[in-house]
Design a protein around this motif. Structure first.
Motif, PDB file in Angstrom:
ATOM      1  N   GLU A 122       2.255  -6.679  -4.090  1.00  0.00           N
ATOM      2  CA  GLU A 122       3.073  -5.527  -3.701  1.00  0.00           C
ATOM      3  C   GLU A 122       2.277  -4.478  -2.931  1.00  0.00           C
ATOM      4  O   GLU A 122       2.851  -3.703  -2.177  1.00  0.00           O
ATOM      5  N   SER A 123       0.962  -4.471  -3.093  1.00  0.00           N
ATOM      6  CA  SER A 123       0.155  -3.498  -2.354  1.00  0.00           C
ATOM      7  C   SER A 123       0.186  -3.768  -0.847  1.00  0.00           C
ATOM      8  O   SER A 123      -0.121  -2.885  -0.055  1.00  0.00           O
ATOM      9  N   TYR A 124       0.554  -4.971  -0.445  1.00  0.00           N
ATOM     10  CA  TYR A 124       0.645  -5.318   0.976  1.00  0.00           C
ATOM     11  C   TYR A 124       2.054  -5.206   1.529  1.00  0.00           C
ATOM     12  O   TYR A 124       2.257  -5.288   2.731  1.00  0.00           O
ATOM     13  N   LEU A 125       3.024  -5.041   0.652  1.00  0.00           N
ATOM     14  CA  LEU A 125       4.417  -4.927   1.090  1.00  0.00           C
ATOM     15  C   LEU A 125       4.744  -3.486   1.465  1.00  0.00           C
ATOM     16  O   LEU A 125       4.218  -2.552   0.857  1.00  0.00           O
ATOM     17  N   PRO A 126       5.625  -3.312   2.443  1.00  0.00           N
ATOM     18  CA  PRO A 126       6.068  -1.948   2.742  1.00  0.00           C
ATOM     19  C   PRO A 126       6.853  -1.410   1.548  1.00  0.00           C
ATOM     20  O   PRO A 126       7.356  -2.186   0.732  1.00  0.00           O
TER      21      PRO A 126
END
Length: 151
Positions: free
Chosen positions: A91-95
């Motif tokens: 989730e840290s890479y998802l907008p």
């Protein structure tokens, strides 16, 4: 920096830091991104757009969420915690995702624009909603909200 490049850079850093948990997740993501890239190739090379990378990451996140749910049903909190840690990294890479209220506002607007009145119009509303909210909201949330609004 593209999402794929960010993951590659973070993968190298995780190797240097000897962060095994993060390294395992990032290697998995790299593999999934490369698989998608290969499947998109036509006559030579192709590179993934950020939108395509987000689709891959959302699928991976969804798989983790489903695993967490199954592990919790089976009273395997240790495994659920491991999946939860992986989910945080993904989730840290998802907008940033839209909140339920924001999705509901958009759904009400689309339903009014289309003149949708009941569940028979759900497919039409969902098609437009998913096109607009791709990568910004989970399909299950959008579906639930559209059902609520049309019933």
């Amino acid at each position: 920096m593209s999402i794929k490049n960010q993951i590659m850079a973070d993968l190298k850093q995780a190797m240097k830091d000897k962060d095994q948990d993060r390294l395992r997740v990032l290697r998995s993501l790299k593999s999934k991104l490369l698989e998608r890239e290969i499947s998109e190739r036509k006559d030579g090379e192709a590179s993934l757009s950020d939108e395509q990378a987000v689709e891959v990451l959302m699928k991976a996140a969804k798989q983790r969420k489903e695993s967490i749910e199954q592990f919790e049903k089976g009273d395997r909190q240790d495994l659920a915690d491991g999946e939860r840690a992986e989910l945080e990294i993904i989730e840290s890479y998802l907008p940033e995702m839209l909140s339920e209220d924001e999705v509901r506002d958009i759904a009400q607007e689309k339903i009014n624009d289309l003149g949708a009145e009941d569940m028979s119009d759900m497919g039409q509303v969902m098609g437009i909603m998913m096109q607009e909210l791709k990568g910004k909201a989970e399909g299950s949330l959008v579906s639930k909200i559209v059902k609520d609004e049309l019933s």
